[in-house]
Design a protein around this motif. Structure first.
Motif, PDB file in Angstrom:
ATOM      1  N   CYS A   1      16.596   0.277 -15.221  1.00 13.83           N
ATOM      2  CA  CYS A   1      16.398   1.360 -16.170  1.00 13.83           C
ATOM      3  C   CYS A   1      16.982   0.931 -17.508  1.00 13.83           C
ATOM      4  CB  CYS A   1      17.103   2.605 -15.651  1.00 13.83           C
ATOM      5  SG  CYS A   1      17.068   4.032 -16.738  1.00 13.83           S
ATOM      6  N   ALA A   2      16.334   1.349 -18.593  1.00 13.08           N
ATOM      7  CA  ALA A   2      16.786   0.950 -19.914  1.00 13.08           C
ATOM      8  C   ALA A   2      16.639   2.095 -20.902  1.00 13.08           C
ATOM      9  CB  ALA A   2      15.978  -0.262 -20.401  1.00 13.08           C
ATOM     10  N   MET A   3      17.551   2.130 -21.872  1.00 14.50           N
ATOM     11  CA  MET A   3      17.528   3.161 -22.909  1.00 14.50           C
ATOM     12  C   MET A   3      17.685   2.525 -24.272  1.00 14.50           C
ATOM     13  SD  MET A   3      20.071   6.023 -21.252  1.00 14.50           S
ATOM     14  CE  MET A   3      20.086   6.926 -22.791  1.00 14.50           C
ATOM     15  N   ALA A   4      17.025   3.103 -25.262  1.00  8.32           N
ATOM     16  CA  ALA A   4      17.153   2.617 -26.623  1.00  8.32           C
ATOM     17  C   ALA A   4      16.950   3.783 -27.587  1.00  8.32           C
ATOM     18  CB  ALA A   4      16.136   1.517 -26.905  1.00  8.32           C
ATOM     19  N   TRP A   5      17.654   3.737 -28.705  1.00  3.30           N
ATOM     20  CA  TRP A   5      17.547   4.805 -29.701  1.00  3.30           C
ATOM     21  C   TRP A   5      16.785   4.299 -30.900  1.00  3.30           C
ATOM     22  CZ3 TRP A   5      19.138   5.426 -34.746  1.00  3.30           C
ATOM     23  CH2 TRP A   5      19.043   6.732 -35.246  1.00  3.30           C
TER      24      TRP A   5
ATOM     25  N   GLY B   1       0.793  -1.217   0.000  1.00  2.85           N
ATOM     26  CA  GLY B   1       0.000   0.000   0.000  1.00  2.85           C
ATOM     27  C   GLY B   1       0.824   1.265   0.000  1.00  2.85           C
ATOM     28  N   GLY B   2       2.116   1.107   0.218  1.00  2.01           N
ATOM     29  CA  GLY B   2       3.006   2.267   0.266  1.00  2.01           C
ATOM     30  C   GLY B   2       3.468   2.716  -1.097  1.00  2.01           C
ATOM     31  N   SER B   3       4.390   3.677  -1.094  1.00  3.36           N
ATOM     32  CA  SER B   3       4.871   4.279  -2.342  1.00  3.36           C
ATOM     33  C   SER B   3       6.392   4.383  -2.338  1.00  3.36           C
ATOM     34  CB  SER B   3       4.285   5.686  -2.504  1.00  3.36           C
ATOM     35  OG  SER B   3       2.875   5.653  -2.572  1.00  3.36           O
ATOM     36  N   LEU B   4       6.946   4.363  -3.526  1.00  2.86           N
ATOM     37  CA  LEU B   4       8.364   4.614  -3.737  1.00  2.86           C
ATOM     38  C   LEU B   4       8.517   5.359  -5.053  1.00  2.86           C
ATOM     39  CD1 LEU B   4      10.182   1.231  -2.895  1.00  2.86           C
ATOM     40  CD2 LEU B   4      10.408   3.383  -1.646  1.00  2.86           C
ATOM     41  N   ARG B   5       9.598   6.126  -5.157  1.00  8.09           N
ATOM     42  CA  ARG B   5       9.932   6.748  -6.427  1.00  8.09           C
ATOM     43  C   ARG B   5      11.338   6.338  -6.837  1.00  8.09           C
ATOM     44  NH1 ARG B   5      10.416  13.075  -8.305  1.00  8.09           N
ATOM     45  NH2 ARG B   5      12.311  12.974  -7.028  1.00  8.09           N
ATOM     46  N   LEU B   6      11.425   5.698  -7.970  1.00  9.58           N
ATOM     47  CA  LEU B   6      12.718   5.314  -8.517  1.00  9.58           C
ATOM     48  C   LEU B   6      13.235   6.406  -9.446  1.00  9.58           C
ATOM     49  CD1 LEU B   6      12.092   1.561  -9.441  1.00  9.58           C
ATOM     50  CD2 LEU B   6      12.772   2.555  -7.248  1.00  9.58           C
ATOM     51  N   SER B   7      14.542   6.578  -9.442  1.00 10.67           N
ATOM     52  CA  SER B   7      15.184   7.530 -10.341  1.00 10.67           C
ATOM     53  C   SER B   7      16.257   6.814 -11.143  1.00 10.67           C
ATOM     54  CB  SER B   7      15.826   8.669  -9.547  1.00 10.67           C
ATOM     55  OG  SER B   7      14.867   9.385  -8.808  1.00 10.67           O
TER      56      SER B   7
ATOM     57  N   LYS C   1      17.680  17.366 -16.051  1.00  9.92           N
ATOM     58  CA  LYS C   1      18.380  16.586 -15.028  1.00  9.92           C
ATOM     59  C   LYS C   1      18.863  15.247 -15.576  1.00  9.92           C
ATOM     60  CE  LYS C   1      15.707  18.539 -11.209  1.00  9.92           C
ATOM     61  NZ  LYS C   1      14.828  18.253 -10.055  1.00  9.92           N
ATOM     62  N   ARG C   2      18.572  14.982 -16.849  1.00 11.70           N
ATOM     63  CA  ARG C   2      18.938  13.711 -17.481  1.00 11.70           C
ATOM     64  C   ARG C   2      18.435  12.536 -16.649  1.00 11.70           C
ATOM     65  NH1 ARG C   2      23.804  16.226 -17.047  1.00 11.70           N
ATOM     66  NH2 ARG C   2      24.652  14.472 -15.853  1.00 11.70           N
ATOM     67  N   THR C   3      17.232  12.675 -16.131  1.00 14.38           N
ATOM     68  CA  THR C   3      16.714  11.685 -15.189  1.00 14.38           C
ATOM     69  C   THR C   3      15.351  11.148 -15.610  1.00 14.38           C
ATOM     70  OG1 THR C   3      17.933  12.696 -13.366  1.00 14.38           O
ATOM     71  CG2 THR C   3      16.096  11.267 -12.777  1.00 14.38           C
ATOM     72  N   LEU C   4      15.196   9.861 -15.429  1.00 15.04           N
ATOM     73  CA  LEU C   4      13.939   9.148 -15.639  1.00 15.04           C
ATOM     74  C   LEU C   4      13.400   8.758 -14.278  1.00 15.04           C
ATOM     75  CD1 LEU C   4      12.051   7.596 -17.738  1.00 15.04           C
ATOM     76  CD2 LEU C   4      13.485   5.607 -17.226  1.00 15.04           C
ATOM     77  N   TYR C   5      12.080   8.856 -14.120  1.00  9.46           N
ATOM     78  CA  TYR C   5      11.465   8.517 -12.845  1.00  9.46           C
ATOM     79  C   TYR C   5      10.410   7.423 -13.029  1.00  9.46           C
ATOM     80  CZ  TYR C   5      13.367  13.069 -11.474  1.00  9.46           C
ATOM     81  OH  TYR C   5      14.190  14.127 -11.229  1.00  9.46           O
TER      82      TYR C   5
END
Length: 123
Positions: free
Chosen positions: A95-99, A15-21, A75-79
């Protein structure tokens, strides 16, 4: 090559929350970015994806309505904002990146992976 580092994982009650960066070492403007997760004994699965413009997002059915993906270009950041967490959300989140690809991200399209951050949800 741009590298990414995740943070924000931890232990939380159901039931709680978290934020990933996920912070990148370089510009992320041209990249499709996303989150994957891998639970113990299970295959890695896509959780969410966001296009380079940020105008389109995709979510796995299991997290739709509870998780929100966003990105801050300056900030070059994904959340990944995770609410109403459930024990079945327990996993290592990557975390993942693709072009040059669209959402949803397939594992074979990912060019850059983070090292992962552990999320544990207790019942």
């Amino acid at each position: 090559q741009v590298q990414v580092v995740e943070s924000g994982g931890g232990l939380v009650q159901a039931g709680g929350s978290l934020r990933l960066s996920c912070t990148a070492s370089g510009s992320t403007y041209v990249y499709t970015m996303g989150w994957f997760r891998q639970a113990p004994g299970k295959e890695r699965e896509g959780v969410s994806c966001i296009t380079p413009s940020g105008g389109s997002t995709v979510y796995a059915d299991s997290v739709q309505g509870r998780f929100t993906i966003s990105r801050a270009y300056s900030k070059r950041t994904l959340y990944l904002e995770m609410n109403t967490l459930k024990p079945e959300d327990t996993a290592i989140y990557y975390c993942a990146m693709a072009w040059g690809v669209r959402c949803p991200l397939g594992e074979s399209s990912v060019e850059t992976w983070g090292q992962g951050t552990q999320v544990t949800v207790s019942s």
